[in-house]
Scaffold this motif. Structure first.
Motif, PDB file in Angstrom:
ATOM      1  N   HIS A  45      18.158  -7.024  -4.582  1.00 21.24           N
ATOM      2  CA  HIS A  45      18.430  -8.125  -5.262  1.00 21.24           C
ATOM      3  C   HIS A  45      17.468  -9.182  -4.978  1.00 21.24           C
ATOM      4  O   HIS A  45      17.744 -10.494  -4.871  1.00 21.24           O
ATOM      5  N   ARG A  46      16.145  -8.738  -4.726  1.00 15.08           N
ATOM      6  CA  ARG A  46      15.138  -9.990  -4.286  1.00 15.08           C
ATOM      7  C   ARG A  46      14.719 -10.545  -5.777  1.00 15.08           C
ATOM      8  O   ARG A  46      14.765 -10.083  -6.930  1.00 15.08           O
ATOM      9  N   PRO A  47      14.404 -11.811  -5.738  1.00 17.11           N
ATOM     10  CA  PRO A  47      13.806 -12.533  -6.816  1.00 17.11           C
ATOM     11  C   PRO A  47      12.459 -11.607  -7.397  1.00 17.11           C
ATOM     12  O   PRO A  47      12.008 -10.981  -6.436  1.00 17.11           O
ATOM     13  N   ILE A  48      12.389 -11.850  -8.586  1.00 11.89           N
ATOM     14  CA  ILE A  48      11.370 -11.217  -9.425  1.00 11.89           C
ATOM     15  C   ILE A  48       9.947 -11.325  -8.740  1.00 11.89           C
ATOM     16  O   ILE A  48       9.034 -10.500  -8.344  1.00 11.89           O
ATOM     17  N   GLU A  49       9.788 -12.637  -8.259  1.00 11.79           N
ATOM     18  CA  GLU A  49       8.317 -12.793  -7.703  1.00 11.79           C
ATOM     19  C   GLU A  49       8.084 -12.379  -6.385  1.00 11.79           C
ATOM     20  O   GLU A  49       6.993 -11.807  -6.145  1.00 11.79           O
ATOM     21  N   ASP A  50       9.387 -12.239  -5.495  1.00 10.58           N
ATOM     22  CA  ASP A  50       9.343 -11.547  -4.270  1.00 10.58           C
ATOM     23  C   ASP A  50       9.084 -10.156  -4.228  1.00 10.58           C
ATOM     24  O   ASP A  50       8.302  -9.444  -3.679  1.00 10.58           O
ATOM     25  N   ALA A  51       9.496  -9.602  -5.308  1.00 11.65           N
ATOM     26  CA  ALA A  51       9.707  -8.038  -5.759  1.00 11.65           C
ATOM     27  C   ALA A  51       8.396  -7.815  -6.009  1.00 11.65           C
ATOM     28  O   ALA A  51       7.825  -6.578  -5.690  1.00 11.65           O
ATOM     29  N   ILE A  52       7.635  -8.672  -6.797  1.00  8.43           N
ATOM     30  CA  ILE A  52       6.269  -8.153  -7.335  1.00  8.43           C
ATOM     31  C   ILE A  52       5.278  -8.027  -6.219  1.00  8.43           C
ATOM     32  O   ILE A  52       4.372  -7.368  -5.979  1.00  8.43           O
ATOM     33  N   GLN A  53       5.425  -9.281  -5.380  1.00  4.48           N
ATOM     34  CA  GLN A  53       4.392  -9.453  -4.184  1.00  4.48           C
ATOM     35  C   GLN A  53       4.599  -8.157  -3.372  1.00  4.48           C
ATOM     36  O   GLN A  53       3.913  -7.716  -2.799  1.00  4.48           O
ATOM     37  N   LYS A  54       6.056  -7.659  -3.051  1.00  6.23           N
ATOM     38  CA  LYS A  54       6.159  -6.672  -2.211  1.00  6.23           C
ATOM     39  C   LYS A  54       5.625  -5.129  -2.580  1.00  6.23           C
ATOM     40  O   LYS A  54       5.001  -4.581  -1.985  1.00  6.23           O
ATOM     41  N   ALA A  55       5.761  -5.101  -4.117  1.00  5.54           N
ATOM     42  CA  ALA A  55       5.305  -3.870  -4.707  1.00  5.54           C
ATOM     43  C   ALA A  55       3.818  -3.811  -4.931  1.00  5.54           C
ATOM     44  O   ALA A  55       3.045  -2.651  -4.425  1.00  5.54           O
ATOM     45  N   TYR A  56       3.380  -4.767  -5.407  1.00  5.89           N
ATOM     46  CA  TYR A  56       2.181  -4.873  -5.870  1.00  5.89           C
ATOM     47  C   TYR A  56       1.024  -5.324  -4.872  1.00  5.89           C
ATOM     48  O   TYR A  56      -0.237  -5.431  -5.419  1.00  5.89           O
ATOM     49  N   GLY A  57       1.548  -6.078  -4.209  1.00  7.70           N
ATOM     50  CA  GLY A  57       0.341  -6.884  -2.975  1.00  7.70           C
ATOM     51  C   GLY A  57      -0.249  -7.788  -3.588  1.00  7.70           C
ATOM     52  O   GLY A  57      -1.444  -8.412  -3.233  1.00  7.70           O
ATOM     53  N   MET A  58       0.159  -8.542  -4.861  1.00  4.65           N
ATOM     54  CA  MET A  58      -0.112  -9.792  -5.332  1.00  4.65           C
ATOM     55  C   MET A  58       1.129 -10.532  -5.930  1.00  4.65           C
ATOM     56  O   MET A  58       2.117  -9.977  -6.129  1.00  4.65           O
ATOM     57  N   ASN A  59       0.725 -11.947  -6.326  1.00  2.00           N
ATOM     58  CA  ASN A  59       1.825 -12.531  -6.797  1.00  2.00           C
ATOM     59  C   ASN A  59       1.744 -12.422  -8.397  1.00  2.00           C
ATOM     60  O   ASN A  59       1.103 -11.696  -8.899  1.00  2.00           O
ATOM     61  N   SER A  60       2.850 -12.921  -9.027  1.00  2.74           N
ATOM     62  CA  SER A  60       3.024 -12.634 -10.590  1.00  2.74           C
ATOM     63  C   SER A  60       1.723 -13.299 -11.261  1.00  2.74           C
ATOM     64  O   SER A  60       1.314 -12.401 -12.427  1.00  2.74           O
ATOM     65  N   THR A  61       1.185 -14.065 -10.904  1.00  6.15           N
ATOM     66  CA  THR A  61       0.055 -14.748 -11.527  1.00  6.15           C
ATOM     67  C   THR A  61      -1.082 -13.856 -11.415  1.00  6.15           C
ATOM     68  O   THR A  61      -2.146 -13.723 -12.586  1.00  6.15           O
ATOM     69  N   GLN A  62      -1.276 -13.435 -10.406  1.00  5.12           N
ATOM     70  CA  GLN A  62      -2.501 -12.456 -10.162  1.00  5.12           C
ATOM     71  C   GLN A  62      -2.231 -11.261 -10.843  1.00  5.12           C
ATOM     72  O   GLN A  62      -3.344 -10.539 -11.562  1.00  5.12           O
ATOM     73  N   LEU A  63      -0.832 -10.588 -10.848  1.00  3.59           N
ATOM     74  CA  LEU A  63      -0.722  -9.582 -11.563  1.00  3.59           C
ATOM     75  C   LEU A  63      -0.921  -9.754 -12.926  1.00  3.59           C
ATOM     76  O   LEU A  63      -1.691  -8.693 -13.776  1.00  3.59           O
ATOM     77  N   GLU A  64      -0.555 -10.916 -13.542  1.00  9.59           N
ATOM     78  CA  GLU A  64      -0.703 -10.967 -15.008  1.00  9.59           C
ATOM     79  C   GLU A  64      -2.002 -11.161 -15.469  1.00  9.59           C
ATOM     80  O   GLU A  64      -2.391 -10.685 -16.364  1.00  9.59           O
ATOM     81  N   GLN A  65      -2.961 -11.752 -14.380  1.00  8.53           N
ATOM     82  CA  GLN A  65      -4.474 -11.995 -14.803  1.00  8.53           C
ATOM     83  C   GLN A  65      -5.079 -10.466 -14.839  1.00  8.53           C
ATOM     84  O   GLN A  65      -5.636 -10.201 -15.666  1.00  8.53           O
ATOM     85  N   ALA A  66      -4.476  -9.715 -13.911  1.00 13.48           N
ATOM     86  CA  ALA A  66      -5.087  -8.396 -13.849  1.00 13.48           C
ATOM     87  C   ALA A  66      -4.830  -7.519 -15.173  1.00 13.48           C
ATOM     88  O   ALA A  66      -5.626  -6.755 -15.605  1.00 13.48           O
ATOM     89  N   VAL A  67      -3.720  -7.710 -15.513  1.00 17.36           N
ATOM     90  CA  VAL A  67      -3.250  -7.158 -16.825  1.00 17.36           C
ATOM     91  C   VAL A  67      -4.255  -7.675 -17.913  1.00 17.36           C
ATOM     92  O   VAL A  67      -4.564  -6.796 -18.930  1.00 17.36           O
ATOM     93  N   LYS A  68      -4.342  -8.784 -18.046  1.00 17.09           N
ATOM     94  CA  LYS A  68      -4.923  -9.273 -19.126  1.00 17.09           C
ATOM     95  C   LYS A  68      -6.539  -8.919 -19.035  1.00 17.09           C
ATOM     96  O   LYS A  68      -7.168  -8.783 -20.313  1.00 17.09           O
TER      97      LYS A  68
END
Length: 689
Positions: free
Chosen positions: A262-285
């Motif tokens: 039950h971690r916040p989405i931002e924390d879960a993204i950082q833990k799983a992918y080693g980057m924050n949501s902004t960085q992951l979104e840019q990588a996808v784009k």
């Protein structure tokens, strides 16, 4: 594809398939029943086309397993594929939209007891029309609960699949190919014109990644049933990126953090992918822009032609994991009356086709067959014996047994339990070996008790029936669930826990199974484990389950605090005494007839294995795979050592493990087996504890 005018003409011809006297009885059935490893195809299109359908679905299943990184997938309810050779039969059955049949060559029809896929084989690659729903089905049975973006992304990605006897193509824009329009019972999906995800993502502002990941399943479809195309397109490209960058295993880490911890989405993204949501979104784009020209180029390819040549960025292409020569396929004649019953079974599950389907089933169930007339003639010629007991046998049962069985399930679904019992008796008299009926009897007992707010009757027979059903279809999750409920009701929570875990392993997204597991924990006074499940279920998307979870949590809290049991008391022993089911008399009668027929024969062999199935808990000491694919498991239980043989360890039903390993040592297990001696047996299933 036929025009609406042509479709109307076919419908105006009216009921040619459904007419009880549509074909002379003397003509051989044009229908075939084709079995591959995982699928059953019923078709009138001939052996070649029927086998091709089976191979295509085996191929799609294998490709989906590769996407999930699994070597073994579950099919937790049986799936039947009904494949028609012509437009007419298909369009007389297809769901309607605005008064006309849906304009796709195939559709998927889910059910509580079994699933159906219906195809129009007069259209090329008709199986592609159900690829999206096929992926949904396999996710449901083989992946834990996930967020909506993941489910939609995997389903959209998979729906682009093209496959032939040599090559698989996967990863192109799923909305670019008209032939890939999806066939589901959502009329909106059929009516919306195809749109390019690639163009949509290039022109519109994207949802932020936290917004995308926070979208709930019930919000995927917008107002008035409109598809949220931007959500679908962005989910698709995120999955495209995760697969290409081999980050799908990291996504499992994300879901554990977001859904279990039950971690916040931002924390879960950082833990799983080693980057924050902004960085992951840019990588996808960045990934999207590097691929968009190649993805868009697919618009110029002919959707009915072989995959066009392109660079590796446009799509993944690889050899087929299963070819026609790799899959064991058998074909046999399928009776025309059974085909009509099956056709009508699909019809009654589609609201706008229900009346016609019921009418045909009732006709099939009441019209004497050739076999009925022969039996009647024999009975009239035979003098009854004085010691013969005919009172409990439904000797007046006539008609098609499959039609009776289908009507029984329909009555169960509509809460008409007395009518369901009558149809089951008739069906079992006509075909006592039909294992579906044992399952339906168990469902009838459970639902009847629920509706009457009473205890289930005949629990011992119910449990025996369900064990037989699971020997027939070892992956039927609902049979495990019913077995768990029966065991828990009968005072065996430990055995109930084993069965319920098996059900959840086979269908991990079924909240009803999780609720029953919580009930077992409450019965066992495992309060913390029960509370953990009940807190999750209070927010279930199923309102009934959410309400039941809140009630059970309150009752469990009262029992824990004051010692007042949730249930009034244990079931009286009389309620656990064996009671006659429709099968008991039939089995006794069949046994008498078999004994009389074989009284002069010695050493007669039996087609079915009559050994009882036993289960034990113990320690798996070693596995010997020196004679692969056979394996010998050494299991130590107390002072006893058992040698259990698996004829093919890749086919063993596993619970708590994805794949069988010949390197397993010193593990706590529960095994089901058929004894072949005091210290030996044949393995049925294996659960890791």
């Amino acid at each position: 594809m036929r025009s609406p005018r042509a479709i109307s003409l076919y419908l105006a011809l009216g009921g040619l398939f459904l007419c009880p006297n549509s074909a002379p009885a003397a003509e051989p059935s044009p229908w075939l029943e084709i079995h591959s490893i995982h699928f059953t195809v019923i078709t009138d299109a001939g052996d070649k086309k029927g086998r091709e359908v089976a191979v295509r679905f085996e191929q799609m299943r294998a490709v989906f397993a590769t996407l999930l990184g699994k070597e073994r997938l579950h099919q937790s309810v049986p799936l039947t594929i009904l494949a028609f050779d012509n437009d007419k039969s298909y369009y007389q059955l297809a769901p309607l939209h605005q008064g006309q049949p849906i304009d796709v060559p195939g559709f998927f029809l889910p059910g509580d007891d079994q699933d159906f896929i219906v195809l129009n084989l007069s259209e090329e690659e008709s199986w592609r029309a159900v690829a999206h729903d096929f992926a949904t089905m396999l996710l449901t049975y083989n992946y834990p609960p996930a967020q909506a973006w993941f489910d939609e992304g995997i389903e959209e990605y998979f729906s682009s699949i093209r496959v032939d006897n040599k090559q698989v193509e996967l990863g192109t824009d799923p909305e670019l190919r008209p032939s890939a329009k999806r066939g589901s019972l959502s009329s909106e999906r059929d009516s919306h014109p195809p749109t390019s995800f690639t163009e949509l993502l290039a022109k519109q502002p994207w949802l932020s990644l936290p917004e995308l990941f926070a979208t709930k399943h019930d919000k995927v479809v917008g107002d008035q049933g409109k598809r949220n195309l931007l959500f679908e397109a962005e989910s698709w490209i995120v999955i495209h990126y995760l697969l290409h960058e081999q980050k799908l295993p990291d996504t499992g880490t994300y879901f554990n953090a977001a859904l279990n911890e039950h971690r916040p989405i931002e924390d879960a993204i950082q833990k799983a992918y080693g980057m924050n949501s902004t960085q992951l979104e840019q990588a996808v784009k960045d990934y999207f822009h590097s691929q968009s020209a190649l993805l868009t180029a697919a618009r110029n390819s002919n959707s009915n032609a072989a995959p066009a040549s392109a660079t590796a960025g446009q799509a993944y292409r690889f050899p087929v994991p299963v070819g026609p020569e790799d899959s064991a396929i058998t074909a046999s004649s399928f009776p025309a009356a059974d085909a009509r019953s099956l056709y009508s079974e699909v019809a009654i599950r589609i609201p706008e086709r229900r009346d016609a389907g019921l009418k045909e089933l009732q006709a099939l169930a009441t019209a004497p067959t050739v076999a009925d007339k022969k039996i009647e003639a024999k009975q009239q010629a035979r003098k009854p014996r004085e010691d013969e007991d005919n009172e409990q046998l439904p000797s007046n049962a006539i008609g098609n047994p499959l039609a009776h069985r289908i009507l029984a399930w329909d009555h169960i679904q509509h809460g008409e339990f007395a009518e369901a019992a009558s149809e089951i008796r008739d069906a079992s008299a006509l075909n006592p070996r039909d294992m579906w009926l044992r399952y339906y009897v168990s469902v009838l007992k459970y639902r009847g008790a629920q509706a009457a707010h009473s205890d289930m009757q005949g629990l011992p027979n119910m449990m025996l029936d369900l064990r037989s059903v699971l020997e027939w279809y070892p992956e039927l999750a609902d049979a495990y669930d019913l077995l768990a409920v029966a065991r828990n009701t009968g005072g065996g929570p430990a055995a109930a826990l084993q069965a319920e875990r098996a059900a959840i392993g086979l269908s991990p997204r079924n909240d009803r199974y999780v609720y029953h597991l919580a009930q077992i924990y409450v019965t066992s006074k495992k309060w913390e484990a029960a509370n953990l499940l009940l807190e999750r279920l209070k927010t279930s998307g199923n309102p009934e389950i959410a309400t039941l979870a809140r009630e059970l949590a309150e009752q469990a809290g009262t029992e824990r605090k004051y010692g007042v049991p949730v249930r009034a008391g244990d079931l009286a022993q009389s309620k656990l005494a064996p009671q006659k089911s429709p099968f008991d008399v039939l089995e006794e009668d069949a046994a008498k007839r078999a004994a009389a027929e074989n009284s002069t024969e010695s050493g007669a062999s039996h087609e079915n294995d009559k050994r009882p199935t036993k289960f034990i808990k113990g320690r798996l000491a070693a596995v010997d795979c020196s004679q692969a694919p056979a394996a010998i498991l050494t299991v130590i239980a107390g002072n006893a050592t058992l040698k259990l043989r698996a004829a093919d360890y890749k086919s063993v039903l596993l619970i708590g493990a994805d794949d069988f390993s010949c390197d397993w040592r010193d593990l706590q297990v529960t095994v089901n087996y058929k004894p072949s001696g005091a210290k030996a047996g044949d393995l049925v299933s294996l659960e890791m504890r």
